[in-house]
Structure formats: C-alpha cells, structure tokens
Design a protein around this motif. Sequence first.
Motif, PDB file in Angstrom:
ATOM      1  N   PHE A   1       0.877  -1.166   0.000  1.00  0.00           N
ATOM      2  CA  PHE A   1       0.000   0.000   0.000  1.00  0.00           C
ATOM      3  C   PHE A   1       0.916   1.218   0.000  1.00  0.00           C
ATOM      4  O   PHE A   1       1.881   1.274   0.760  1.00  0.00           O
ATOM      5  N   TYR A   2       0.643   2.183  -0.856  1.00  0.00           N
ATOM      6  CA  TYR A   2       1.446   3.399  -0.985  1.00  0.00           C
ATOM      7  C   TYR A   2       0.604   4.627  -0.654  1.00  0.00           C
ATOM      8  O   TYR A   2      -0.596   4.642  -0.931  1.00  0.00           O
ATOM      9  N   ALA A   3       1.241   5.648  -0.124  1.00  0.00           N
ATOM     10  CA  ALA A   3       0.577   6.937   0.105  1.00  0.00           C
ATOM     11  C   ALA A   3       1.481   8.050  -0.426  1.00  0.00           C
ATOM     12  O   ALA A   3       2.716   7.951  -0.361  1.00  0.00           O
ATOM     13  N   TYR A   4       0.839   9.108  -0.922  1.00  0.00           N
ATOM     14  CA  TYR A   4       1.543  10.228  -1.543  1.00  0.00           C
ATOM     15  C   TYR A   4       1.017  11.545  -0.986  1.00  0.00           C
ATOM     16  O   TYR A   4      -0.184  11.692  -0.772  1.00  0.00           O
ATOM     17  N   SER A   5       1.911  12.511  -0.813  1.00  0.00           N
ATOM     18  CA  SER A   5       1.514  13.817  -0.283  1.00  0.00           C
ATOM     19  C   SER A   5       0.887  14.712  -1.343  1.00  0.00           C
ATOM     20  O   SER A   5       0.244  15.701  -1.019  1.00  0.00           O
ATOM     21  N   GLY A   6       1.074  14.386  -2.604  1.00  0.00           N
ATOM     22  CA  GLY A   6       0.493  15.165  -3.690  1.00  0.00           C
ATOM     23  C   GLY A   6      -0.558  14.375  -4.439  1.00  0.00           C
ATOM     24  O   GLY A   6      -0.657  13.150  -4.326  1.00  0.00           O
ATOM     25  N   ASP A   7      -1.349  15.093  -5.203  1.00  0.00           N
ATOM     26  CA  ASP A   7      -2.320  14.444  -6.073  1.00  0.00           C
ATOM     27  C   ASP A   7      -1.581  13.666  -7.159  1.00  0.00           C
ATOM     28  O   ASP A   7      -0.420  13.947  -7.455  1.00  0.00           O
TER      29      ASP A   7
ATOM     30  N   CYS B   1      -0.449  10.619  -7.361  1.00  0.00           N
ATOM     31  CA  CYS B   1       0.641   9.726  -6.927  1.00  0.00           C
ATOM     32  C   CYS B   1       2.006  10.399  -7.023  1.00  0.00           C
ATOM     33  O   CYS B   1       2.984   9.807  -7.466  1.00  0.00           O
ATOM     34  N   SER B   2       2.066  11.647  -6.580  1.00  0.00           N
ATOM     35  CA  SER B   2       3.333  12.370  -6.521  1.00  0.00           C
ATOM     36  C   SER B   2       3.632  12.715  -5.065  1.00  0.00           C
ATOM     37  O   SER B   2       2.736  12.756  -4.231  1.00  0.00           O
ATOM     38  N   GLY B   3       4.883  12.946  -4.749  1.00  0.00           N
ATOM     39  CA  GLY B   3       5.256  13.273  -3.382  1.00  0.00           C
ATOM     40  C   GLY B   3       5.200  12.060  -2.477  1.00  0.00           C
ATOM     41  O   GLY B   3       4.495  12.052  -1.477  1.00  0.00           O
ATOM     42  N   TYR B   4       5.952  11.050  -2.797  1.00  0.00           N
ATOM     43  CA  TYR B   4       5.967   9.772  -2.083  1.00  0.00           C
ATOM     44  C   TYR B   4       6.096   9.964  -0.574  1.00  0.00           C
ATOM     45  O   TYR B   4       7.026  10.598  -0.098  1.00  0.00           O
ATOM     46  N   LEU B   5       5.120   9.438   0.181  1.00  0.00           N
ATOM     47  CA  LEU B   5       5.192   9.428   1.649  1.00  0.00           C
ATOM     48  C   LEU B   5       5.780   8.117   2.153  1.00  0.00           C
ATOM     49  O   LEU B   5       6.603   8.108   3.066  1.00  0.00           O
ATOM     50  N   GLY B   6       5.332   6.994   1.597  1.00  0.00           N
ATOM     51  CA  GLY B   6       5.828   5.709   2.041  1.00  0.00           C
ATOM     52  C   GLY B   6       5.016   4.568   1.489  1.00  0.00           C
ATOM     53  O   GLY B   6       4.023   4.767   0.805  1.00  0.00           O
ATOM     54  N   LYS B   7       5.485   3.361   1.821  1.00  0.00           N
ATOM     55  CA  LYS B   7       4.786   2.141   1.394  1.00  0.00           C
ATOM     56  C   LYS B   7       4.920   1.111   2.501  1.00  0.00           C
ATOM     57  O   LYS B   7       5.821   1.183   3.340  1.00  0.00           O
ATOM     58  N   THR B   8       3.999   0.152   2.506  1.00  0.00           N
ATOM     59  CA  THR B   8       4.034  -0.887   3.531  1.00  0.00           C
ATOM     60  C   THR B   8       3.201  -2.093   3.127  1.00  0.00           C
ATOM     61  O   THR B   8       2.242  -1.964   2.374  1.00  0.00           O
ATOM     62  N   THR B   9       3.586  -3.234   3.665  1.00  0.00           N
ATOM     63  CA  THR B   9       2.783  -4.448   3.527  1.00  0.00           C
ATOM     64  C   THR B   9       1.995  -4.704   4.807  1.00  0.00           C
ATOM     65  O   THR B   9       1.194  -5.624   4.865  1.00  0.00           O
ATOM     66  N   SER B  10       2.228  -3.875   5.834  1.00  0.00           N
ATOM     67  CA  SER B  10       1.581  -4.087   7.136  1.00  0.00           C
ATOM     68  C   SER B  10       0.609  -2.955   7.449  1.00  0.00           C
ATOM     69  O   SER B  10       0.327  -2.119   6.622  1.00  0.00           O
ATOM     70  N   TRP B  11       0.127  -2.920   8.683  1.00  0.00           N
ATOM     71  CA  TRP B  11      -0.796  -1.900   9.159  1.00  0.00           C
ATOM     72  C   TRP B  11      -0.008  -0.853   9.946  1.00  0.00           C
ATOM     73  O   TRP B  11       1.142  -1.074  10.322  1.00  0.00           O
ATOM     74  N   ASP B  12      -0.631   0.285  10.191  1.00  0.00           N
ATOM     75  CA  ASP B  12      -0.034   1.333  11.022  1.00  0.00           C
ATOM     76  C   ASP B  12      -1.166   2.057  11.734  1.00  0.00           C
ATOM     77  O   ASP B  12      -1.985   2.714  11.094  1.00  0.00           O
ATOM     78  N   SER B  13      -1.209   1.950  13.058  1.00  0.00           N
ATOM     79  CA  SER B  13      -2.313   2.522  13.833  1.00  0.00           C
ATOM     80  C   SER B  13      -2.120   4.001  14.158  1.00  0.00           C
ATOM     81  O   SER B  13      -3.023   4.623  14.715  1.00  0.00           O
ATOM     82  N   ASP B  14      -0.974   4.577  13.806  1.00  0.00           N
ATOM     83  CA  ASP B  14      -0.740   6.005  14.064  1.00  0.00           C
ATOM     84  C   ASP B  14       0.347   6.516  13.130  1.00  0.00           C
ATOM     85  O   ASP B  14       1.535   6.319  13.375  1.00  0.00           O
ATOM     86  N   TRP B  15      -0.062   7.183  12.068  1.00  0.00           N
ATOM     87  CA  TRP B  15       0.900   7.709  11.098  1.00  0.00           C
ATOM     88  C   TRP B  15       1.720   8.860  11.667  1.00  0.00           C
ATOM     89  O   TRP B  15       2.690   9.279  11.065  1.00  0.00           O
ATOM     90  N   GLY B  16       1.352   9.388  12.815  1.00  0.00           N
ATOM     91  CA  GLY B  16       2.033  10.556  13.374  1.00  0.00           C
ATOM     92  C   GLY B  16       3.071  10.239  14.431  1.00  0.00           C
ATOM     93  O   GLY B  16       3.793  11.134  14.862  1.00  0.00           O
TER      94      GLY B  16
END
Length: 153
Positions: A43-49, A51-66
């Motif tokens: 799963f990937y997340a991006y800071s820009g519209d 799919c630009s500004g790569y935030l990160g990727k993971t195969t696991s869960w994350d209960s607090d991105w902060g």
Amino acid sequence: MRKTLATAATLALAGLGVVLPAGGAQASDTCNRAYQTALGGYFYAYSGDHCSGYLGKTTSWDSDWGNSSGPFQGGDTNNAQSILHKGTSGLAVQVINGTGQDWGGGYTCLTKGEKYMSDLGGYTFSSGERVDNGISSHQWISERSCGDWILDS
C-alpha cells in the motif's frame, strides 16, 4: 501543394492540443505509471495528487501515522492526497481518520480492483470528514468487512 497540406495538417493537430487539454489523461497516467512500477503486496501513500510526493509504502498496518514507529511516521499523518493499492492478498486497505488499535474514527476503503485514488479531494470518510489530508492510520481488512468505500462528498 503537398507542403501546404502538410503545414495545414500540422497546424490543425497543434490547434487540437489547445482545444482538448490532456490534464486528466496525464494525471491518471501518472498514477497508472506509479501502479505499474509499484512493488506487489504494498500500500502506498503520496503527499500530492496523482501519486506524486511519495510518503511511504508498507505491507503491514499502522495505527498512528504521526508517531515515530511503524511504516508511516511524523509528518505523514493527515498528509496523504493520493493512495495506491497493489496488495496481493485480496484484502482491501481501510484508511482511517483516527489513531489507535481500536481503529476508531471515520474510515473508508480502497480495494485491489480500484488500484488507486489519484486525488482524494472531494471524498469523505464514513464520519463525513474529508479523506484528503485526513488519513491518520490504516489496516488491511476483508472487502466484505469494510462497509464504507471511498465516498463522493
């Protein structure tokens, strides 16, 4: 005469570029390219519209991105504007506007079949809050259990 026809055809095609902007096609192509090059299972997340500004990727869960643990950290919370799902398990990714392992807060899901959301603006969580710049955690969940999908506001 042939030079005149060729010049006229070239000018006509150039004029179409002004009349028919390619912005939407280019934007979806950007996420499509990101999807094609993404690693399977992530799963990937991006800071820009788009799919630009790569935030990160993971195969696991994350209960607090902060917080300072897990695949997403610190400034990643409430900073995603586009997301991409290239999971291989058949599960959906549930993104949540809340933190903690109780998985409380508004939520929505992105299925493997949807692949990506190139612009989260205009979408809301189940709580009515905006998804754009509102994701604070995520988990993998069965599509059947997800309940609410990405909703137009």
